[in-house]
Every structure is written in C-alpha cells, then in structure tokens.
Write a protein that holds these residues in place. Structure first.
Motif, mmCIF file in Angstrom:
data_model
loop_
_atom_site.group_PDB
_atom_site.id
_atom_site.type_symbol
_atom_site.label_atom_id
_atom_site.label_comp_id
_atom_site.label_asym_id
_atom_site.label_seq_id
_atom_site.Cartn_x
_atom_site.Cartn_y
_atom_site.Cartn_z
ATOM 1 N N SER A 28 0.839 -1.191 0.000
ATOM 2 C CA SER A 28 0.000 0.000 0.000
ATOM 3 C C SER A 28 0.881 1.250 0.000
ATOM 4 O O SER A 28 1.925 1.287 0.665
ATOM 5 C CB SER A 28 -0.917 0.004 1.227
ATOM 6 O OG SER A 28 -1.643 1.206 1.310
ATOM 7 N N HIS A 29 0.427 2.280 -0.759
ATOM 8 C CA HIS A 29 1.160 3.542 -0.846
ATOM 9 C C HIS A 29 0.153 4.696 -0.767
ATOM 10 O O HIS A 29 -0.879 4.670 -1.445
ATOM 11 C CB HIS A 29 1.942 3.641 -2.163
ATOM 12 C CG HIS A 29 2.735 2.417 -2.486
ATOM 13 N ND1 HIS A 29 4.017 2.214 -2.024
ATOM 14 C CD2 HIS A 29 2.418 1.310 -3.224
ATOM 15 C CE1 HIS A 29 4.468 1.065 -2.463
ATOM 16 N NE2 HIS A 29 3.510 0.487 -3.195
ATOM 17 N N ASP A 30 0.464 5.691 0.041
ATOM 18 C CA ASP A 30 -0.350 6.904 0.126
ATOM 19 C C ASP A 30 0.200 7.944 -0.847
ATOM 20 O O ASP A 30 1.398 8.237 -0.848
ATOM 21 C CB ASP A 30 -0.335 7.461 1.551
ATOM 22 C CG ASP A 30 -1.059 6.557 2.523
ATOM 23 O OD1 ASP A 30 -1.959 5.810 2.076
ATOM 24 O OD2 ASP A 30 -0.722 6.579 3.724
ATOM 25 N N ILE A 31 -0.698 8.511 -1.680
ATOM 26 C CA ILE A 31 -0.300 9.474 -2.705
ATOM 27 C C ILE A 31 -0.991 10.798 -2.406
ATOM 28 O O ILE A 31 -2.204 10.932 -2.622
ATOM 29 C CB ILE A 31 -0.672 8.975 -4.105
ATOM 30 C CG1 ILE A 31 -0.020 7.607 -4.366
ATOM 31 C CG2 ILE A 31 -0.249 9.976 -5.169
ATOM 32 C CD1 ILE A 31 -0.393 7.008 -5.696
ATOM 33 N N PRO A 32 -0.250 11.800 -1.908
ATOM 34 C CA PRO A 32 -0.865 13.123 -1.664
ATOM 35 C C PRO A 32 -1.239 13.785 -2.990
ATOM 36 O O PRO A 32 -0.464 13.797 -3.938
ATOM 37 C CB PRO A 32 0.244 13.900 -0.941
ATOM 38 C CG PRO A 32 1.214 12.867 -0.470
ATOM 39 C CD PRO A 32 1.136 11.742 -1.447
ATOM 40 N N LEU A 33 -2.445 14.335 -3.066
ATOM 41 C CA LEU A 33 -2.921 14.996 -4.276
ATOM 42 C C LEU A 33 -3.728 16.214 -3.868
ATOM 43 O O LEU A 33 -4.876 16.089 -3.425
ATOM 44 C CB LEU A 33 -3.776 14.034 -5.108
ATOM 45 C CG LEU A 33 -4.240 14.542 -6.468
ATOM 46 C CD1 LEU A 33 -3.045 14.823 -7.374
ATOM 47 C CD2 LEU A 33 -5.177 13.532 -7.130
ATOM 48 N N LYS A 34 -3.119 17.397 -3.989
ATOM 49 C CA LYS A 34 -3.734 18.656 -3.591
ATOM 50 C C LYS A 34 -4.201 18.573 -2.138
ATOM 51 O O LYS A 34 -3.404 18.421 -1.232
ATOM 52 C CB LYS A 34 -4.869 19.019 -4.540
ATOM 53 C CG LYS A 34 -4.393 19.346 -5.955
ATOM 54 C CD LYS A 34 -5.549 19.771 -6.841
ATOM 55 C CE LYS A 34 -5.055 20.127 -8.249
ATOM 56 N NZ LYS A 34 -6.161 20.543 -9.136
ATOM 57 N N HIS A 35 -5.514 18.669 -1.916
ATOM 58 C CA HIS A 35 -6.036 18.706 -0.552
ATOM 59 C C HIS A 35 -6.537 17.345 -0.075
ATOM 60 O O HIS A 35 -7.236 17.277 0.953
ATOM 61 C CB HIS A 35 -7.175 19.724 -0.453
ATOM 62 C CG HIS A 35 -6.772 21.100 -0.875
ATOM 63 N ND1 HIS A 35 -5.856 21.859 -0.170
ATOM 64 C CD2 HIS A 35 -7.150 21.860 -1.951
ATOM 65 C CE1 HIS A 35 -5.692 23.024 -0.764
ATOM 66 N NE2 HIS A 35 -6.458 23.049 -1.857
ATOM 67 N N ARG A 36 -6.212 16.307 -0.779
ATOM 68 C CA ARG A 36 -6.664 14.982 -0.371
ATOM 69 C C ARG A 36 -5.551 13.969 -0.632
ATOM 70 O O ARG A 36 -4.553 14.265 -1.285
ATOM 71 C CB ARG A 36 -7.931 14.578 -1.136
ATOM 72 C CG ARG A 36 -7.756 14.593 -2.643
ATOM 73 C CD ARG A 36 -9.021 14.252 -3.355
ATOM 74 N NE ARG A 36 -8.876 14.332 -4.806
ATOM 75 C CZ ARG A 36 -9.820 14.004 -5.668
ATOM 76 N NH1 ARG A 36 -11.003 13.581 -5.223
ATOM 77 N NH2 ARG A 36 -9.609 14.103 -6.970
ATOM 78 N N THR A 37 -5.741 12.771 -0.123
ATOM 79 C CA THR A 37 -4.745 11.703 -0.254
ATOM 80 C C THR A 37 -5.417 10.474 -0.860
ATOM 81 O O THR A 37 -6.452 10.017 -0.365
ATOM 82 C CB THR A 37 -4.139 11.344 1.112
ATOM 83 O OG1 THR A 37 -3.515 12.505 1.663
ATOM 84 C CG2 THR A 37 -3.092 10.256 0.961
ATOM 85 N N LEU A 38 -4.813 9.960 -1.906
ATOM 86 C CA LEU A 38 -5.289 8.732 -2.530
ATOM 87 C C LEU A 38 -4.441 7.554 -2.061
ATOM 88 O O LEU A 38 -3.320 7.724 -1.584
ATOM 89 C CB LEU A 38 -5.213 8.838 -4.053
ATOM 90 C CG LEU A 38 -6.003 9.968 -4.709
ATOM 91 C CD1 LEU A 38 -5.842 9.920 -6.220
ATOM 92 C CD2 LEU A 38 -7.470 9.896 -4.334
#
Length: 474
Positions: free
Chosen positions: A246-256
């Motif tokens: 599993s990997h957390d991907i920050p994207l603007k104001h949210r995290t995928l």
C-alpha cells in the motif's frame, strides 16, 4: 467555367468521380482530425481548416455539376457563386495561415494555392488553361486528403489519451488499484480485479474493505498468507505468489491510496530451491566432516573387522579339521595339535597391517559413498616401503582435498622410469595465494624424505602434487 463546355463527356465524368472521391477522403480526414485530443487553439484551427476545404470541394462539385448536367438549366459564367467562392477562399486562406503559424510548418500554405482556383479572378486570368488548373487543384486535394488521413490515423494510434492509458494499465502484469480514503475506487486494472476474484471470490467494490481484508480477513479456500523475507505474500490456488503493498499518494487537498500487486513467484521458487539445496549441502557437509574427523576410526574399524574375519577363518579351519577327526572316531594327531597351537599366534600376527593396495581400495570405497570419486591410474611401486609411503600420502591428500578444497574428484597417477613417481590432482577450489604448509603437507614431506624422495607443489594451471622417489641402486 464556360471553357468546360468544350471538354469531352468522358473527361467531365472523370472530373466528377475525382471530386466525389476527394469529398469522401476529406470527410475521413475530418473524422480523424476531430478524434484527436484537443490540446489548444492550433488543433481547433486545423480542424476548422479541414472543414472549410470540404466546403471548397463541394463548391467545385457544384460548379462541375452545373456544367455537366445543366444544373438549374443555366449557362455557367465566371460570375456564378461569386460571393460564396470568394468568402470560402478568404476563410480557407486565413485558417491555412493560422495553421502554418501555429504548427510552424509550410505545408498549409499549399492549400491556399489549391483554393485559389475557385476564385472567378483566377478563371479570367488563366483563360483557356483554366480546366488544367482546375484538374491540378482536384488532384492536389485528392493527394492531400490521403496524406491527412494516414497522418491523423498514425497520430490517433500514438497519442496518449485516457483510453490509451487505461488500456496500457490493463495489460500490465502488475496489479494496480487507486481509491479514495473512503474506499471509492478510482481506477482498477484487470490484473488486480483477477487477483480479487481469486482471493475473495468477487469483483472489487470498495478499496478500503479490500485492503482491510488483505491485512487480516479470511481468504477463499486455496489462498494462504506466507512470509517472504520481511514481508507478507499471498499464495493463490494457481501456485502463483503475489506481494501486495500500500502507498499513500498526496494529491492537492486529499490523499489517494494505491495498492500494487507484484508477482514474486519466480523469486519464491528460487528461494525455496535454494533452501532445499542448502539443506542437501549442509547434510552432505556434515557427512563429510564426520567422515574426515573419524577417518582414522573408520580405518581402525575396518582393520578390526578384517582381523576378526581372519581369526574366524583360521580358527574355523582348524576346528573343522578337529571336528571331522572326532566324527570319524579318529584320534587327533598329537603333532598336528602341537603345530596348530605353536603356529596360531604367528599366523594371527601375519598381515596385521593392510597392504597399500588394500588401503587405496578401502579409501575409494569410503569416499565413494559420499559422492567423492577417487581415481587411481597405474600401479604402486614394487618397493613395499615406498608403496606404503605413497598409500599414506594418498590418504592425506584425499582428506585435504575434500576438507579444504571441497573437491569431488581426486586423481592419482603412479608410474615409473628412472624413479617412482606419484602425481595427485583434484577439481577442488584452487588456493588464492601462496600455500602455507601445515601439519599435513609437512608430514608428507618428512615421510618422502625418509625414503629419499622429493615432493613438489604446483598451483597453476591447477593444484597438483608431484612426488619423485629414486630407485635403490640406480
């Protein structure tokens, strides 16, 4: 256009067919152009230019139809469709210039020349040569339409679009799953969906629930969790092994969240095979160490067994004679009994030490069970002292080759000319530096010196020992 009335009918028919073909191909070029991705105003100008060129071709067709079929029952003059022809030319010229500027290419300017044939002014200037320029323009637009169709088609196949990205992700062997923090799935390729089918028995509906199930939920029958190094892997019913991370991907104001599934079957099988081979090698190493450490004990046990056999044979022979005499009611000969008593200790002491040939044969059999081949070529010397020394050295050579060089094949070559010679080679690991002689080699040198010989060591091209013992009286 009045000059066309003097052309043969077959030529007019050919022009009509060429214009019809141009219209079909230009329509295809427009279709391909609009299917491309919109990347800015240049792309929009290009598409508009293709549409205006189609309008120009329809005007060519209208002019030619009025000539051939007397459309509207009128005689075609150069002033017919005057306004429409000029407006179409001006629009096409403006779009061609904008396209040339935007793409930084010169080929859009050629379309201006082809469209200029449509102008009434061009018809007046060229005069009787106008049909030739008209045909040239038609052929130009025909070739151009074919070229545009091929070029646009190639662009569509090579451009990166949302569809092409999804198709590329779907053909990956690695599984990919993108979802939001609430579990809403954004993208899932075919491989990840297939893995989910094998592990939970259904397609993915919620990414967060699937992640939690991987961490500790129950899997379908045939699936199991395994430990591979410092990570958890999943063994599937088809014997494949997958690592899911599993990997957390920050994207603007949210995290995928991105889940990736990597196929580690080959590495898993390789590690399993290596572990099995290590166990086999460890077992074999223990056997070798045990045999080497107890080689003397083995030799003594062999000697004891051989001595027991000799005692059994000698006593059995004598006792058999006595029993036969008793069965025949014969009085045993007193001289025979006394001779048996006197000679028995002497006969038991005979052959107390095994012969060099026997020792070499016993050496071969001892190491043969450990898959170490001891090969002997030639015969030992006739001199028993030298032969015994060669046999002792052979035992030490085999022990050192197996213990230090991990050899599996040791060769002895005995021959003689002006002296007795012995050559020892093996397939073990050669020394990486100068040889420091320890107790084994030093003892071999002392034994050879006692019989007047010399011992030489060689490390290239392979490790070998050569022994020379002069013959007595030579």
């Amino acid at each position: 256009m009045a000059k066309f009335y003097g052309l043969p009918q077959w030529m007019l028919t050919t022009l009509v067919m060429l214009i019809a073909l141009c219209i079909v191909l230009q329509t295809g070029a427009i279709s391909y152009s609009f299917r491309r991705l919109r990347t800015g105003w240049v792309r929009m100008v290009e598409n508009g230019m293709e549409c205006v060129i189609l309008v120009i071709l329809f005007l060519f067709a209208a002019l030619l139809a009025q000539v051939k079929y007397a459309l509207y029952c009128g005689f075609l003059e150069s002033s017919d469709y005057y306004l429409i022809r000029q407006v179409a030319f001006l629009i096409s010229a403006a779009l061609c210039i904008a396209t040339a500027v935007g793409t930084e290419m010169i080929w859009p300017f050629f379309a201006i020349g082809g469209s200029a044939v449509l102008l009434p002014m061009t018809e007046k200037i060229t005069g009787f040569a106008y049909p030739f320029f008209f045909l040239t323009s038609i052929l130009f637009f025909l070739v151009r339409s074919i070229h545009i169709c091929l070029m646009r088609r190639q662009e569509i196949h090579t451009q990166i679009s949302y569809v092409s990205i999804k198709e590329t992700i779907d053909i990956l062997h690695t599984g990919l799953l993108f979802f939001r923090q609430d579990g809403n799935i954004l993208l899932c390729n075919h491989r990840m969906d297939e893995l989910a089918q094998q592990m939970i028995g259904q397609s993915l509906q919620n990414g967060r629930e699937f992640q939690q199930l991987l961490e500790g939920g129950s899997l379908l029958h045939g699936c199991s969790r395994e430990v591979f190094g410092d990570q958890q892997v999943f063994r599937l019913p088809d014997a494949s092994v997958w690592s899911i991370s599993s990997h957390d991907i920050p994207l603007k104001h949210r995290t995928l969240v991105l889940l990736t599934a990597d196929d580690v079957t080959e590495r898993w099988d390789a590690v399993a095979l290596l572990a099995h081979q290590n166990k086999v090698l460890e077992k074999r190493g223990q056997e070798l160490r045990h045999t080497i450490e107890h080689l003397q004990t083995i030799c003594e046990a062999e000697e004891i067994a051989r001595s027991k056999g000799r005692v059994h044979d000698l006593l059995g022979q004598r006792i058999s004679l006595l029993l036969r005499a008793l069965r025949d009611d014969q009085q045993p000969n007193e001289a025979l009994l006394m001779d048996f008593v006197r000679n028995l200790p002497t006969m038991l002491r005979e052959d107390r030490t095994p012969s060099p040939d026997y020792r070499l044969e016993m050496l071969k059999k001892t190491f043969q069970g450990m898959e170490v081949s001891v090969e002997i070529q030639g015969n030992l010397p006739d001199d028993m002292e030298v032969a015994d020394s060669f046999a002792e050295i052979a035992v030490e050579c085999v022990t050192n080759a197996v213990r230090h060089g991990y050899a599996t094949r040791i060769q002895f070559h005995f021959f003689q000319n002006d002296c007795w010679r012995m050559t020892v080679t093996d397939n073990g690991i050669p020394p990486v530096g100068p040889i420091r002689e320890g107790g084994g080699i030093s003892e071999m040198r002392r034994r050879i010196h006692r019989v007047g010989g010399t011992l030489e060591l060689y490390t290239v091209p392979r490790f070998s020992i050569q022994i020379f013992v002069p013959k007595k009286g030579v």
